[in-house]
Motif scaffolding. Structure first.
Motif, short mmCIF file in Angstrom:
data_model
loop_
_atom_site.label_atom_id
_atom_site.label_comp_id
_atom_site.label_asym_id
_atom_site.label_seq_id
_atom_site.Cartn_x
_atom_site.Cartn_y
_atom_site.Cartn_z
N GLY A 298 -7.87 13.45 7.89
CA GLY A 298 -6.82 12.56 7.41
C GLY A 298 -6.86 12.26 5.92
O GLY A 298 -5.95 11.62 5.40
N GLY A 299 -7.90 12.69 5.22
CA GLY A 299 -7.98 12.39 3.79
C GLY A 299 -9.41 12.34 3.30
O GLY A 299 -10.36 12.55 4.07
N GLN A 300 -9.58 12.05 2.01
CA GLN A 300 -10.89 11.99 1.40
C GLN A 300 -11.50 10.59 1.55
O GLN A 300 -10.79 9.59 1.57
CB GLN A 300 -10.79 12.34 -0.08
N ALA B 121 -8.58 -2.19 1.54
CA ALA B 121 -8.81 -2.68 0.18
C ALA B 121 -8.20 -1.78 -0.88
O ALA B 121 -7.69 -2.26 -1.88
CB ALA B 121 -10.32 -2.83 -0.06
N ARG B 122 -8.21 -0.47 -0.66
CA ARG B 122 -7.72 0.46 -1.68
C ARG B 122 -6.23 0.73 -1.53
O ARG B 122 -5.71 0.76 -0.41
CB ARG B 122 -8.49 1.79 -1.59
N ASP B 123 -5.56 0.91 -2.65
CA ASP B 123 -4.16 1.33 -2.65
C ASP B 123 -4.10 2.75 -3.17
O ASP B 123 -4.18 3.00 -4.38
CB ASP B 123 -3.31 0.39 -3.51
N THR B 124 -4.01 3.71 -2.25
CA THR B 124 -4.05 5.12 -2.61
C THR B 124 -2.64 5.66 -2.78
O THR B 124 -1.85 5.61 -1.83
CB THR B 124 -4.77 5.94 -1.51
N PRO B 125 -2.26 6.14 -3.95
CA PRO B 125 -0.90 6.66 -4.15
C PRO B 125 -0.59 7.79 -3.17
O PRO B 125 -1.42 8.68 -2.93
CB PRO B 125 -0.92 7.18 -5.60
N ALA C 137 -0.40 5.55 2.48
CA ALA C 137 -0.51 4.12 2.78
C ALA C 137 -1.81 3.85 3.53
O ALA C 137 -2.01 4.33 4.65
CB ALA C 137 0.69 3.67 3.62
N ASN C 138 -2.68 3.07 2.91
CA ASN C 138 -3.97 2.73 3.50
C ASN C 138 -3.80 1.53 4.42
O ASN C 138 -4.13 0.39 4.08
CB ASN C 138 -4.98 2.43 2.37
N VAL C 139 -3.25 1.79 5.61
CA VAL C 139 -2.91 0.71 6.53
C VAL C 139 -3.23 1.08 7.97
O VAL C 139 -3.36 2.26 8.31
CB VAL C 139 -1.40 0.34 6.45
N ARG D 245 0.86 -1.18 0.00
CA ARG D 245 0.00 0.00 0.00
C ARG D 245 0.90 1.23 0.00
O ARG D 245 1.62 1.47 0.97
CB ARG D 245 -0.93 0.00 1.23
N ALA D 246 0.87 1.97 -1.13
CA ALA D 246 1.74 3.13 -1.32
C ALA D 246 3.20 2.73 -1.07
O ALA D 246 3.97 3.47 -0.47
CB ALA D 246 1.32 4.28 -0.41
N GLY D 247 3.57 1.53 -1.54
CA GLY D 247 4.94 1.05 -1.42
C GLY D 247 5.29 0.41 -0.10
O GLY D 247 6.42 -0.04 0.09
#
Length: 409
Positions: free
Chosen positions: A182-184, A220-224, A227-229, A52-54
Motif C-alpha cells: 500500500g505504500g512506503q 499524523a502524517r499528511d502524505t501528498p 490520504a493517510n486515513v 489529509r491529501a485534501g
C-alpha cells in the motif's frame, strides 16, 4: 444492533481508528471517562479537524501526562481488571492486549506475561485501545468487520532497533488476514493491527448495510497524493431498502370511566407511561343516559399487558378492561441536537431506509427554555423547527450521521 466496517486500505493505527469512530459520532466525553477509569490522570484526549491529501478527517490527540513505557502484559491486565468501564469495553480491551501479548511473545520467544510492550505499553497506546473499545460501545456497535489492511514497506526504527516493515508483531497479528504493502513506511502499527484482527469478525469487502454514519480518522502524517486515513462505516446490517419496516404486535387496553375526578387524569396517564405503556390517551364519550365519560386507551407491548391492566384497575375506578391485539408499524427514531436561540435543543427524527420522514422538536426542553427566557413556547418551537431545516433535517434528506437512538426505543 449496529455493524461497523473498517476501511484500512491506507493503513491503520490506534489513534487513527479512534479518530474515525469519534468522527462517526462517538462522544468524546464518554471515551474520556472510559480511559480515565483505567489510567486516571495519565492522558489527555482531544480531537481536531484536519485534512489529509485534501480529505477532511478527525485527528484524535492522546497526550500522556508523563512517561509510561516498558509495561508488561501482567501490568496492563491488572489495570484493566481493576478498572470500571462498561463490561464490553473492558472485555474487548483485554482481548486486544491479550492478542498483542501473544504476538510479541511469539516474536521474542518468551512467555506472554513477561512481554514488555515498550511503545504499546505506553499510556497513549492503552488509551487508544480502551478509547476504541469505548467508542464502539458508545455507537452501539455489536459487530465489526474490516477490509484488507495496508501494512507498508521498507524499514522502521523501533525500541528493538531497525526492523523491516511490516514489523514482526504486525506480521504475526496479520496471520490469516488479507494484507498488501500500500505504500512506503510503516502503515499499520501493532496496536492498530491488533484492534482490527481482534475486534473484527472477518476480513471482507463492505457488507450489505443500511448506512447510518461514516467516520474518517487521520494519521499524523499528511502524505501528498495519498490520504493517510482510516474510514469507518456504521449502519444496520442487511440489504437496506429491501428490508421493509416489519409490523409488530401490540395490545390495546381500554376502559370507559364516568366517575373519576377529571383532575386526576394527567397523573393516571403519566403513571401508565412510567409503568411501560407505549402510549396512553383519553377520548371524551357520551354514555347511556347522557352521562359524560372518558375512554382510557393504553397501547402496551405484549409482555407488559398484565402489569398495565393491573395499573388501570389501581389508578382508576373502572370495573373492567377490554383488550385487543393490533399490528403496529413504527418508523425508526433517533434524535439530534440543533442550535436555536443560543441553546441546544433536541429534535426527534423519524426515518426509514436512511431517509428522514419527519423531524419534530421535543416539547419539554423547548418549554423549559421558553420559561427561562420568558418567551412563548411556540416561539421556541418555531426557532427549533427553523434550525432543524437549516441543519438538513427535512423530509427526503439523508439521515444525519450524528443521529442517536431515541430514549423511548
Amino acid at each position: 444492533m449496529r455493524h461497523a466496517w473498517i476501511d484500512a486500505s491506507a493503513g491503520v493505527a490506534g489513534d487513527m481508528l479512534l479518530g474515525a469512530l469519534l468522527d462517526a459520532g462517538a462522544r468524546l466525553e464518554t471515551v474520556r471517562a472510559a480511559v480515565e477509569a483505567v489510567v486516571p490522570g495519565q492522558v489527555r484526549l482531544g480531537r481536531e479537524q484536519v485534512t489529509r491529501a485534501g480529505l477532511r478527517a478527525t485527528r484524535a490527540h492522546v497526550t500522556p501526562a508523563g512517561h509510561g513505557h516498558h509495561r508488561t502484559w501482567r501490568d496492563i491486565r491488572l489495570l484493566l481488571t481493576r478498572a470500571e468501564p462498561a463490561e464490553p469495553v473492558r472485555e474487548n480491551a483485554l482481548a486486544v492486549f491479550a492478542e498483542l501479548a501473544r504476538a510479541e511473545a511469539h516474536v521474542h520467544g518468551i512467555e506472554a506475561d513477561e512481554v514488555h510492550f515498550h511503545e504499546v505499553g505506553a499510556w497513549d497506546s492503552i488509551a487508544d485501545v480502551v478509547g476504541v473499545c469505548a467508542a464502539l460501545h458508545d455507537l452501539d456497535v455489536s459487530e465489526v468487520s474490516a477490509g484488507p489492511v495496508a501494512v507498508g514497506s521498507g524499514r522502521v526504527v523501533t525500541a528493538h532497533g531497525e526492523l523491516p516493515v511490516p514489523v514482526p508483531a504486525v506480521a504475526e497479528l496479520a496471520a490469516g488476514w488479507r494484507i498488501h504493502a500500500g505504500g512506503q513506511g510503516e502503515l499499520a502499527t501493532p496496536t492498530g493491527m491488533a484492534l482490527v484482527t481482534t475486534l473484527a469478525r472477518e476480513c471482507t469487502e463492505l457488507p450489505p448495510m443500511r448506512l447510518e454514519a461514516t467516520g474518517v480518522g487521520a494519521g499524523a502524517r499528511d502524505t501528498p497524493g495519498r490520504a493517510n486515513v482510516v474510514r469507518v462505516l456504521v449502519g444496520a446490517p442487511g440489504a437496506g431498502p429491501a428490508e421493509a419496516v416489519v409490523p409488530a404486535e401490540a395490545v390495546v387496553l381500554e376502559a370507559n370511566v364516568d366517575d373519576l375526578d377529571p383532575r386526576v387524569w394527567p397523573s393516571v396517564l403519566s403513571a401508565l407511561m412510567e409503568a411501560g405503556a407505549s402510549d396512553a390517551w383519553l377520548v371524551p364519550i357520551l354514555m347511556k343516559k347522557g352521562r359524560p365519560a372518558h375512554t382510557l386507551s393504553v397501547l402496551s407491548p405484549p409482555g407488559h399487558a398484565d402489569e398495565l391492566r393491573a395499573a388501570m384497575f389501581h389508578l382508576t375506578t373502572t370495573l373492567g378492561v377490554r383488550e385487543r391485539t393490533v399490528r403496529k408499524t413504527a418508523l425508526e427514531r433517533g434524535w439530534v441536537h440543533v442550535d436555536a436561540l443560543g441553546a441546544r435543543l433536541p429534535v426527534k427524527v423519524g426515518h426509514r431506509d436512511g431517509v428522514v420522514v419527519q423531524a419534530t422538536p421535543e416539547y419539554e426542553p423547548a418549554a423549559r427554555l421558553a420559561a427561562e427566557r420568558g418567551l412563548p413556547v411556540r416561539t421556541v418551537l418555531d426557532a427549533a423547527v427553523a434550525a432543524a431545516w437549516t441543519a438538513g433535517l427535512a423530509p427526503g434528506r439523508s439521515v444525519p450521521r450524528d443521529l442517536r437512538p431515541h430514549p423511548s426505543l
